[in-house]
Design an enzyme around this catalytic site. Sequence first.
Site, short mmCIF file in Angstrom:
data_model
loop_
_atom_site.label_atom_id
_atom_site.label_comp_id
_atom_site.label_asym_id
_atom_site.label_seq_id
_atom_site.Cartn_x
_atom_site.Cartn_y
_atom_site.Cartn_z
N CYS A 102 42.24 42.33 41.99
CA CYS A 102 40.94 42.95 42.29
C CYS A 102 40.13 42.99 41.01
O CYS A 102 40.49 43.70 40.07
CB CYS A 102 41.14 44.35 42.85
SG CYS A 102 39.57 45.22 43.14
N GLY A 103 39.06 42.24 40.96
CA GLY A 103 38.24 42.18 39.74
C GLY A 103 37.58 43.50 39.40
O GLY A 103 37.69 43.99 38.26
N HIS A 104 36.88 44.11 40.35
CA HIS A 104 36.20 45.37 40.01
C HIS A 104 37.22 46.47 39.75
O HIS A 104 36.99 47.36 38.93
CB HIS A 104 35.17 45.76 41.09
CG HIS A 104 35.72 46.33 42.34
ND1 HIS A 104 36.22 45.56 43.37
CD2 HIS A 104 35.85 47.62 42.75
CE1 HIS A 104 36.62 46.34 44.35
NE2 HIS A 104 36.42 47.60 44.00
#
Length: 179
Positions: A102-104
């Site tokens: 998950c980037g964010h």
Amino acid sequence: MIAVRTVDYHTAGEPFRIVDSAAPGMPPVPGDTVAERCATVIGPGGSGTAPRRGALDDVRRLLVQEPRGHAGMYGGFVVPADDDGAHFGVLFWHKDGYSTACGHGTMALGAWAVDTGRVAAPDDGDAPVRIDVPSGRVTATVHRAGGRTTGVTFRNVPAVVGARKVPVATSFGLAEVDI
């Protein structure tokens, strides 16, 4: 009944709820690595979005439902790192189950780790935060100025090319793709 403490972050409006799985009362997360822990919570033959069973999944479902969450809720259970090369690990979750990255969430975890003092950082400059995730190890770089976090960037797990110039038939004709 257990009490679950969370810290909520937002990265450009995307929610991310952080839960320390070592907090008192939290269900254990068996496994020697983050990938093993993820496989444990997903269960045999499961996928990231299959229905779950077990105490940790009960916590996930609690945290994504109203009034504590919403359909777009995303979060992570902070777990031990695979080894001394990372500061901590995380199991990413959302309303439908679990994911390998998950980037964010990685950006939120980097800011959280520095903001809470879990990872030391200079008042001015950058602080690397190494995080073991189910897909590998990522490094969030927390940028600081005047003792405040001003931004976060990250380097994801390496990608590899499996094949080049593979022909694929499309409705527009033949295309070559790299996999």
